[in-house]
Structures are given as structure tokens and as C-alpha cells.
Design a protein around this motif. Structure first.
Motif, PDB file in Angstrom:
ATOM      1  N   ALA A  21      64.567  24.318   4.383  1.00  0.00           N
ATOM      2  CA  ALA A  21      65.139  25.306   5.299  1.00  0.00           C
ATOM      3  C   ALA A  21      64.880  26.727   4.818  1.00  0.00           C
ATOM      4  CB  ALA A  21      66.639  25.062   5.470  1.00  0.00           C
ATOM      5  N   GLU A  22      64.970  26.957   3.533  1.00  0.00           N
ATOM      6  CA  GLU A  22      64.732  28.306   2.989  1.00  0.00           C
ATOM      7  C   GLU A  22      63.277  28.739   3.198  1.00  0.00           C
ATOM      8  OE1 GLU A  22      65.609  31.939   1.666  1.00  0.00           O
ATOM      9  OE2 GLU A  22      67.049  30.357   2.095  1.00  0.00           O
ATOM     10  N   THR A  23      62.356  27.810   3.061  1.00  0.00           N
ATOM     11  CA  THR A  23      60.938  28.115   3.288  1.00  0.00           C
ATOM     12  C   THR A  23      60.714  28.478   4.746  1.00  0.00           C
ATOM     13  OG1 THR A  23      60.282  26.616   1.509  1.00  0.00           O
ATOM     14  CG2 THR A  23      58.582  27.197   3.110  1.00  0.00           C
ATOM     15  N   ILE A  24      61.331  27.728   5.638  1.00  0.00           N
ATOM     16  CA  ILE A  24      61.205  28.018   7.064  1.00  0.00           C
ATOM     17  C   ILE A  24      61.757  29.405   7.374  1.00  0.00           C
ATOM     18  CG2 ILE A  24      62.020  27.353   9.378  1.00  0.00           C
ATOM     19  CD1 ILE A  24      61.915  24.418   8.323  1.00  0.00           C
ATOM     20  N   ARG A  25      62.935  29.711   6.853  1.00  0.00           N
ATOM     21  CA  ARG A  25      63.537  31.040   7.081  1.00  0.00           C
ATOM     22  C   ARG A  25      62.628  32.145   6.547  1.00  0.00           C
ATOM     23  NH1 ARG A  25      68.299  28.270   6.201  1.00  0.00           N
ATOM     24  NH2 ARG A  25      68.322  28.656   3.964  1.00  0.00           N
ATOM     25  N   LEU A  26      62.059  31.922   5.389  1.00  0.00           N
ATOM     26  CA  LEU A  26      61.182  32.926   4.781  1.00  0.00           C
ATOM     27  C   LEU A  26      59.960  33.187   5.663  1.00  0.00           C
ATOM     28  CD1 LEU A  26      60.543  34.534   2.033  1.00  0.00           C
ATOM     29  CD2 LEU A  26      58.933  32.677   1.693  1.00  0.00           C
ATOM     30  N   TYR A  27      59.254  32.126   6.059  1.00  0.00           N
ATOM     31  CA  TYR A  27      58.063  32.292   6.899  1.00  0.00           C
ATOM     32  C   TYR A  27      58.423  32.929   8.232  1.00  0.00           C
ATOM     33  CZ  TYR A  27      54.445  29.879   4.159  1.00  0.00           C
ATOM     34  OH  TYR A  27      53.520  29.546   3.216  1.00  0.00           O
ATOM     35  N   VAL A  28      59.468  32.427   8.885  1.00  0.00           N
ATOM     36  CA  VAL A  28      59.858  32.969  10.185  1.00  0.00           C
ATOM     37  C   VAL A  28      60.233  34.443  10.057  1.00  0.00           C
ATOM     38  CG1 VAL A  28      61.587  32.826  12.027  1.00  0.00           C
ATOM     39  CG2 VAL A  28      60.482  30.751  11.184  1.00  0.00           C
ATOM     40  N   GLY A  29      60.979  34.782   9.031  1.00  0.00           N
ATOM     41  CA  GLY A  29      61.362  36.180   8.831  1.00  0.00           C
ATOM     42  C   GLY A  29      60.179  37.093   8.577  1.00  0.00           C
ATOM     43  N   VAL A  42      45.754  34.580  14.541  1.00  0.00           N
ATOM     44  CA  VAL A  42      45.763  34.551  13.079  1.00  0.00           C
ATOM     45  C   VAL A  42      46.010  33.136  12.553  1.00  0.00           C
ATOM     46  CG1 VAL A  42      47.032  35.369  11.050  1.00  0.00           C
ATOM     47  CG2 VAL A  42      46.359  36.980  12.818  1.00  0.00           C
ATOM     48  N   VAL A  43      46.914  32.404  13.188  1.00  0.00           N
ATOM     49  CA  VAL A  43      47.182  31.022  12.778  1.00  0.00           C
ATOM     50  C   VAL A  43      45.927  30.174  12.971  1.00  0.00           C
ATOM     51  CG1 VAL A  43      48.473  28.940  13.393  1.00  0.00           C
ATOM     52  CG2 VAL A  43      49.672  31.087  13.028  1.00  0.00           C
ATOM     53  N   ASP A  44      45.241  30.343  14.098  1.00  0.00           N
ATOM     54  CA  ASP A  44      43.995  29.610  14.317  1.00  0.00           C
ATOM     55  C   ASP A  44      42.974  29.931  13.227  1.00  0.00           C
ATOM     56  OD1 ASP A  44      44.924  28.341  16.596  1.00  0.00           O
ATOM     57  OD2 ASP A  44      43.984  29.768  17.969  1.00  0.00           O
ATOM     58  N   GLN A  45      42.890  31.197  12.876  1.00  0.00           N
ATOM     59  CA  GLN A  45      41.961  31.626  11.843  1.00  0.00           C
ATOM     60  C   GLN A  45      42.360  31.049  10.479  1.00  0.00           C
ATOM     61  OE1 GLN A  45      41.669  35.881  11.526  1.00  0.00           O
ATOM     62  NE2 GLN A  45      39.565  35.772  10.808  1.00  0.00           N
ATOM     63  N   ALA A  46      43.638  31.045  10.179  1.00  0.00           N
ATOM     64  CA  ALA A  46      44.109  30.490   8.902  1.00  0.00           C
ATOM     65  C   ALA A  46      43.765  29.013   8.794  1.00  0.00           C
ATOM     66  CB  ALA A  46      45.619  30.700   8.755  1.00  0.00           C
ATOM     67  N   ILE A  47      43.946  28.284   9.881  1.00  0.00           N
ATOM     68  CA  ILE A  47      43.632  26.856   9.874  1.00  0.00           C
ATOM     69  C   ILE A  47      42.147  26.640   9.602  1.00  0.00           C
ATOM     70  CG2 ILE A  47      43.503  24.795  11.345  1.00  0.00           C
ATOM     71  CD1 ILE A  47      46.155  25.836  12.648  1.00  0.00           C
ATOM     72  N   PHE A  53      47.822  24.773   2.837  1.00  0.00           N
ATOM     73  CA  PHE A  53      48.832  25.470   3.635  1.00  0.00           C
ATOM     74  C   PHE A  53      48.871  26.936   3.219  1.00  0.00           C
ATOM     75  CE2 PHE A  53      53.018  26.661   5.127  1.00  0.00           C
ATOM     76  CZ  PHE A  53      53.152  25.938   6.299  1.00  0.00           C
ATOM     77  N   PRO A  54      48.645  27.859   4.152  1.00  0.00           N
ATOM     78  CA  PRO A  54      48.539  29.272   3.786  1.00  0.00           C
ATOM     79  C   PRO A  54      49.883  29.903   3.412  1.00  0.00           C
ATOM     80  CG  PRO A  54      48.377  29.021   6.150  1.00  0.00           C
ATOM     81  CD  PRO A  54      48.423  27.637   5.574  1.00  0.00           C
ATOM     82  N   SER A  55      49.819  30.785   2.448  1.00  0.00           N
ATOM     83  CA  SER A  55      51.006  31.541   2.069  1.00  0.00           C
ATOM     84  C   SER A  55      51.254  32.635   3.109  1.00  0.00           C
ATOM     85  CB  SER A  55      50.809  32.187   0.691  1.00  0.00           C
ATOM     86  OG  SER A  55      49.810  33.188   0.770  1.00  0.00           O
ATOM     87  N   VAL A  56      52.431  33.211   3.068  1.00  0.00           N
ATOM     88  CA  VAL A  56      52.741  34.343   3.948  1.00  0.00           C
ATOM     89  C   VAL A  56      51.731  35.458   3.700  1.00  0.00           C
ATOM     90  CG1 VAL A  56      54.432  36.152   4.450  1.00  0.00           C
ATOM     91  CG2 VAL A  56      55.196  33.792   4.164  1.00  0.00           C
ATOM     92  N   ALA A  57      51.412  35.717   2.446  1.00  0.00           N
ATOM     93  CA  ALA A  57      50.468  36.788   2.100  1.00  0.00           C
ATOM     94  C   ALA A  57      49.096  36.536   2.730  1.00  0.00           C
ATOM     95  CB  ALA A  57      50.351  36.913   0.587  1.00  0.00           C
ATOM     96  N   GLU A  58      48.636  35.289   2.711  1.00  0.00           N
ATOM     97  CA  GLU A  58      47.338  34.970   3.315  1.00  0.00           C
ATOM     98  C   GLU A  58      47.361  35.206   4.823  1.00  0.00           C
ATOM     99  OE1 GLU A  58      45.301  31.473   0.725  1.00  0.00           O
ATOM    100  OE2 GLU A  58      47.281  30.988   1.582  1.00  0.00           O
ATOM    101  N   ILE A  59      48.431  34.803   5.462  1.00  0.00           N
ATOM    102  CA  ILE A  59      48.549  34.982   6.911  1.00  0.00           C
ATOM    103  C   ILE A  59      48.589  36.464   7.258  1.00  0.00           C
ATOM    104  CG2 ILE A  59      50.013  34.576   8.936  1.00  0.00           C
ATOM    105  CD1 ILE A  59      50.903  31.940   7.461  1.00  0.00           C
ATOM    106  N   LEU A  60      49.377  37.239   6.521  1.00  0.00           N
ATOM    107  CA  LEU A  60      49.478  38.674   6.799  1.00  0.00           C
ATOM    108  C   LEU A  60      48.175  39.397   6.482  1.00  0.00           C
ATOM    109  CD1 LEU A  60      53.124  39.405   5.617  1.00  0.00           C
ATOM    110  CD2 LEU A  60      52.279  39.064   7.951  1.00  0.00           C
TER     111      LEU A  60
END
Length: 71
Positions: A21-29, A42-47, A53-60
Motif C-alpha cells: 500500500a505504501e508503494t502504491i501511495r508513493l507512485y500515485v502521489g 510515458v508509461v507506454d515508453q517505460a514498458i 519495473f520502472p522507478s518513479v525517477a525513471e518515469i519522471l
């Protein structure tokens, strides 16, 4: 695409059955500030680019790179 939807797509693509749950909250936030149309791209590109599994930093970072492409 909302941040929750993006996380669901990533979970399916990387075959991650459960996230804490904490991981979900972190990513969503952290992803909530990315505009919905951009987040989907961006999600399509990350995939396509990330072996794991990409980190928040990779997605941003992908989001920033796409933003620079438009300038």
C-alpha cells in the motif's frame, strides 16, 4: 490516464501481482502531477524501454525528456 491507472498498467506489464500500500501511495502521489495524456505515453515508453519495473525517477525522467522533445 490517471496515476492509479498507470500503476495498474505497469503492474500488468511487469507481471507484479501485489504492491504494498505504501508503494502504491508513493507512485500515485509522485505521478499525480503528470498530465493524463502525457502519463499514458510515458508509461507506454517505460514498458518499451525498462527491463524491470520502472522507478518513479525513471518515469519522471521519461516525462521530462518527452517535454523537451516538444520544445
Amino acid at each position: 490516464m490517471t496515476a492509479k491507472e498507470a500503476l495498474a498498467v505497469l503492474k500488468a506489464a511487469y507481471r507484479i501481482p501485489d504492491l504494498e500500500a505504501e508503494t502504491i501511495r508513493l507512485y500515485v502521489g509522485k505521478l499525480a502531477g503528470v498530465p493524463a495524456p502525457m502519463l499514458g505515453r510515458v508509461v507506454d515508453q517505460a514498458i518499451s524501454r525498462c527491463k524491470f519495473f520502472p522507478s518513479v525517477a525513471e518515469i519522471l525522467a521519461l516525462e521530462r525528456a518527452r517535454g523537451l522533445d516538444r520544445v
